[in-house]
Design a protein around this motif. Structure first.
Motif, PDB file in Angstrom:
ATOM      1  N   LEU A 240       0.804  -1.218   0.000  1.00 41.31           N
ATOM      2  CA  LEU A 240       0.000   0.000   0.000  1.00 41.31           C
ATOM      3  C   LEU A 240       0.838   1.270   0.000  1.00 41.31           C
ATOM      4  CD1 LEU A 240      -2.804  -0.916   2.595  1.00 41.31           C
ATOM      5  CD2 LEU A 240      -2.943  -0.972   0.097  1.00 41.31           C
ATOM      6  N   GLY A 241       2.124   1.154   0.307  1.00 44.36           N
ATOM      7  CA  GLY A 241       2.972   2.342   0.368  1.00 44.36           C
ATOM      8  C   GLY A 241       2.527   3.316   1.441  1.00 44.36           C
ATOM      9  N   LEU A 242       2.272   2.816   2.634  1.00 44.02           N
ATOM     10  CA  LEU A 242       1.676   3.636   3.687  1.00 44.02           C
ATOM     11  C   LEU A 242       2.647   4.639   4.306  1.00 44.02           C
ATOM     12  CD1 LEU A 242      -0.495   0.977   5.572  1.00 44.02           C
ATOM     13  CD2 LEU A 242      -1.229   2.663   3.886  1.00 44.02           C
ATOM     14  N   ASN A 243       3.932   4.347   4.258  1.00 44.62           N
ATOM     15  CA  ASN A 243       4.929   5.259   4.833  1.00 44.62           C
ATOM     16  C   ASN A 243       4.621   5.574   6.297  1.00 44.62           C
ATOM     17  OD1 ASN A 243       7.248   6.862   4.841  1.00 44.62           O
ATOM     18  ND2 ASN A 243       6.106   8.719   4.288  1.00 44.62           N
ATOM     19  N   CYS A 244       4.408   4.522   7.071  1.00 45.41           N
ATOM     20  CA  CYS A 244       4.133   4.685   8.498  1.00 45.41           C
ATOM     21  C   CYS A 244       4.698   3.487   9.240  1.00 45.41           C
ATOM     22  CB  CYS A 244       2.631   4.827   8.753  1.00 45.41           C
ATOM     23  SG  CYS A 244       1.700   3.305   8.438  1.00 45.41           S
ATOM     24  N   SER A 245       4.662   3.570  10.542  1.00 44.82           N
ATOM     25  CA  SER A 245       5.146   2.469  11.375  1.00 44.82           C
ATOM     26  C   SER A 245       3.980   1.623  11.869  1.00 44.82           C
ATOM     27  CB  SER A 245       5.911   3.025  12.578  1.00 44.82           C
ATOM     28  OG  SER A 245       5.019   3.730  13.432  1.00 44.82           O
ATOM     29  N   GLY A 246       4.303   0.448  12.391  1.00 44.74           N
ATOM     30  CA  GLY A 246       3.276  -0.378  13.004  1.00 44.74           C
ATOM     31  C   GLY A 246       2.637   0.317  14.185  1.00 44.74           C
ATOM     32  N   GLN A 247       3.442   1.082  14.926  1.00 48.67           N
ATOM     33  CA  GLN A 247       2.925   1.815  16.075  1.00 48.67           C
ATOM     34  C   GLN A 247       1.911   2.864  15.644  1.00 48.67           C
ATOM     35  OE1 GLN A 247       3.699   1.083  19.344  1.00 48.67           O
ATOM     36  NE2 GLN A 247       2.053   2.508  19.847  1.00 48.67           N
ATOM     37  N   GLN A 248       2.180   3.542  14.532  1.00 53.61           N
ATOM     38  CA  GLN A 248       1.239   4.554  14.044  1.00 53.61           C
ATOM     39  C   GLN A 248      -0.086   3.920  13.634  1.00 53.61           C
ATOM     40  OE1 GLN A 248       4.224   6.150  11.222  1.00 53.61           O
ATOM     41  NE2 GLN A 248       3.628   8.194  11.934  1.00 53.61           N
ATOM     42  N   LEU A 249      -0.023   2.765  12.987  1.00 55.05           N
ATOM     43  CA  LEU A 249      -1.269   2.068  12.631  1.00 55.05           C
ATOM     44  C   LEU A 249      -2.026   1.656  13.886  1.00 55.05           C
ATOM     45  CD1 LEU A 249      -0.354  -0.272   9.619  1.00 55.05           C
ATOM     46  CD2 LEU A 249      -1.813   1.764   9.595  1.00 55.05           C
ATOM     47  N   ALA A 250      -1.317   1.148  14.866  1.00 56.49           N
ATOM     48  CA  ALA A 250      -1.973   0.731  16.109  1.00 56.49           C
ATOM     49  C   ALA A 250      -2.611   1.915  16.831  1.00 56.49           C
ATOM     50  CB  ALA A 250      -0.971   0.029  17.018  1.00 56.49           C
ATOM     51  N   GLN A 251      -1.991   3.085  16.725  1.00 58.31           N
ATOM     52  CA  GLN A 251      -2.542   4.265  17.385  1.00 58.31           C
ATOM     53  C   GLN A 251      -3.915   4.630  16.835  1.00 58.31           C
ATOM     54  OE1 GLN A 251      -0.547   4.597  20.382  1.00 58.31           O
ATOM     55  NE2 GLN A 251      -1.335   6.638  19.990  1.00 58.31           N
ATOM     56  N   HIS A 252      -4.131   4.398  15.552  1.00 53.79           N
ATOM     57  CA  HIS A 252      -5.452   4.664  14.967  1.00 53.79           C
ATOM     58  C   HIS A 252      -6.536   3.850  15.665  1.00 53.79           C
ATOM     59  CE1 HIS A 252      -4.134   7.242  11.747  1.00 53.79           C
ATOM     60  NE2 HIS A 252      -3.340   6.321  11.223  1.00 53.79           N
ATOM     61  N   MET A 253      -6.174   2.703  16.170  1.00 54.18           N
ATOM     62  CA  MET A 253      -7.153   1.815  16.798  1.00 54.18           C
ATOM     63  C   MET A 253      -7.676   2.359  18.123  1.00 54.18           C
ATOM     64  SD  MET A 253      -5.324  -1.846  15.990  1.00 54.18           S
ATOM     65  CE  MET A 253      -5.002  -2.353  14.290  1.00 54.18           C
ATOM     66  N   LEU A 254      -6.960   3.300  18.716  1.00 53.17           N
ATOM     67  CA  LEU A 254      -7.417   3.880  19.973  1.00 53.17           C
ATOM     68  C   LEU A 254      -8.721   4.649  19.810  1.00 53.17           C
ATOM     69  CD1 LEU A 254      -4.019   5.146  21.442  1.00 53.17           C
ATOM     70  CD2 LEU A 254      -5.328   3.136  22.135  1.00 53.17           C
ATOM     71  N   HIS A 255      -9.041   5.039  18.563  1.00 56.78           N
ATOM     72  CA  HIS A 255     -10.287   5.759  18.297  1.00 56.78           C
ATOM     73  C   HIS A 255     -11.416   4.813  17.899  1.00 56.78           C
ATOM     74  CE1 HIS A 255      -8.280   9.598  18.629  1.00 56.78           C
ATOM     75  NE2 HIS A 255      -7.375   9.229  17.759  1.00 56.78           N
ATOM     76  N   ASP A 256     -11.152   3.509  17.960  1.00 57.78           N
ATOM     77  CA  ASP A 256     -12.167   2.538  17.563  1.00 57.78           C
ATOM     78  C   ASP A 256     -13.355   2.611  18.515  1.00 57.78           C
ATOM     79  OD1 ASP A 256     -13.503  -0.215  17.386  1.00 57.78           O
ATOM     80  OD2 ASP A 256     -12.030  -0.343  15.775  1.00 57.78           O
ATOM     81  N   LYS A 257     -14.577   2.580  17.960  1.00 60.26           N
ATOM     82  CA  LYS A 257     -15.782   2.705  18.793  1.00 60.26           C
ATOM     83  C   LYS A 257     -16.007   1.498  19.687  1.00 60.26           C
ATOM     84  CE  LYS A 257     -18.819   1.126  15.012  1.00 60.26           C
ATOM     85  NZ  LYS A 257     -17.728   0.920  14.045  1.00 60.26           N
ATOM     86  N   LYS A 258     -15.236   0.426  19.480  1.00 58.38           N
ATOM     87  CA  LYS A 258     -15.391  -0.769  20.318  1.00 58.38           C
ATOM     88  C   LYS A 258     -14.520  -0.712  21.570  1.00 58.38           C
ATOM     89  CE  LYS A 258     -14.361  -3.388  16.770  1.00 58.38           C
ATOM     90  NZ  LYS A 258     -14.362  -2.316  15.762  1.00 58.38           N
ATOM     91  N   MET A 259     -13.758   0.363  21.753  1.00 58.95           N
ATOM     92  CA  MET A 259     -12.967   0.510  22.977  1.00 58.95           C
ATOM     93  C   MET A 259     -13.878   0.398  24.196  1.00 58.95           C
ATOM     94  SD  MET A 259      -9.638   0.990  22.555  1.00 58.95           S
ATOM     95  CE  MET A 259      -9.085   1.895  23.989  1.00 58.95           C
ATOM     96  N   ASP A 260     -13.443  -0.362  25.191  1.00 56.31           N
ATOM     97  CA  ASP A 260     -14.252  -0.588  26.388  1.00 56.31           C
ATOM     98  C   ASP A 260     -13.329  -0.627  27.599  1.00 56.31           C
ATOM     99  OD1 ASP A 260     -16.308  -1.199  28.126  1.00 56.31           O
ATOM    100  OD2 ASP A 260     -16.255  -3.349  27.671  1.00 56.31           O
TER     101      ASP A 260
END
Length: 367
Positions: A312-332
């Protein structure tokens, strides 16, 4: 014509799957259409393709379509569009017992359903899904939402439609890429809970993608039936059963966020990649086998869908992708449950996943 009931206490409705349903709209809707003027929400692309069919069908039944046409694309699922749509519906004097028609893909269905949930504290709406993804997933089950700066589908409501008409004929106009995005949601039902349907998808996925009428009818009907069973058991995602439908979505939404929720990566394409990642991560954790993860990957690749995020050529780290998950509506309570696999057809909710481990896993996948 397959008719699949979505059985909910006091609010049950039907999903009808067939060809020519748009041209038969008044007869299909029956008493749901109460007034001569019928509000129809759509986007510019779908209006050009199917607006005349819907308008003529309504006219033949003595109704007049009143159109609200929005730009096509994910950016339409916004506060601004919701405000404009609600103001228009109020100007049209929509009443609580009226029904708004949503003609389009998931964006139009989600936006229209959310508007219907708040106008006059809730009025009716009818789903006319025009993409494979919408027919097998977003049009069924009553989840409605818009996107915000914080993330995807974070503002919305549970508001069930009164009727869903999945006209298979409209899929003939879909680009192959859109068919692939929808097919990801079809095969998802096999991966999460039905190994026999998964095997059918392995054998018939190419036919579905090619628009074979018999294969499409079976794929859509089986997918809708699977979702209807889950929604009937856990409408508001409180027991964990409906959460299984999020297979691939936590990974997928992170990829969508990184690519800006645009055409670079369609929602179904992100879900397909997310399911591959979920299968591989499940194998990494020892829940399922590497051969099962490879089989999931091969089945998704066989439909022409991407299976490697490194491409995909995302030009990001695994940590940056994981950080997006903190906004997931399933956080509990500060934790994020992941839908993982014990095997093909056996998904479960894991609430003990560390995001640091997810970040490390994603870094490996990006390499």
């Amino acid at each position: 014509m397959p008719v699949i009931p979505v059985s909910l206490a006091g609010r049950s409705y039907e999903v009808r799957v067939g060809t020519g349903l748009l041209a038969d709209l008044p007869a299909q809707c029956g008493k749901l259409l109460r007034k001569a003027a019928v509000p129809v929400v759509t986007d510019e692309t779908v209006k050009g393709l199917w607006g005349e069919t819907v308008e003529q069908a309504l006219a033949a039944g003595g109704f007049a379509a009143r159109w609200f046409v929005l730009p096509a694309g994910e950016s339409t699922k916004s506060w601004a569009s919701l405000e404009k749509l609600v103001d228009w519906l109020l100007a049209e004097e929509v009443e609580r017992n009226d029904h708004i028609i949503a003609l389009g893909g998931g964006v139009i269905g989600d936006l229209t359903g959310f508007a219907a949930s708040v106008v006059k504290r809730g009025c009716g709406f009818i789903q006319l899904p025009t993409t494979l993804l919408a027919q097998v997933d977003s049009s069924v089950g009553g989840k409605t939402a818009i996107n915000t700066a914080a993330g995807k589908n974070l503002v919305g409501a549970f508001h069930q439609p009164s009727l869903v008409l999945a006209d298979l004929g409209v899929l003939a106009t879909l680009p192959r890429r859109e068919m692939g995005a929808g097919y990801a949601e079809v095969i998802k039902y096999g991966i999460l809970g039905d190994i026999d349907f998964f095997a059918w998808c392995e054998a018939n996925g190419a036919k579905v993608m090619a628009g074979d009428a018999q294969a499409l009818d079976y794929a859509v009907s089986e997918s809708v039936a699977a979702k209807a069973r889950i929604v009937a058991e856990d409408e508001r995602e409180t027991t964990g059963t409906r959460a299984l439908l999020n297979l691939g979505h936590t990974f997928g939404h992170a990829l969508e966020a990184q690519t800006g929720f645009g055409d670079r990566l369609l929602h179904g394409e992100a879900v397909a990649l997310g399911m591959v990642l979920a299968a591989r991560y499940s194998a990494r954790r020892g829940y399922t086998t590497q051969p099962d993860a490879a089989r999931v990957t091969a089945a998704i690749a066989g439909a022409g869908l991407a299976t490697e995020i490194a491409g995909l050529g995302l030009n990001c780290s695994g940590q940056q992708l994981a950080q997006h998950m903190l906004h997931d509506k399933k956080m509990d309570a500060g934790t994020l449950p992941f839908v993982l696999l014990r095997g093909i057809g056996d998904a479960f909710l894991d609430k003990q996943v560390a995001l640091d481990d997810i970040a490390a896993f994603l870094a490996e996948q990006l390499a």
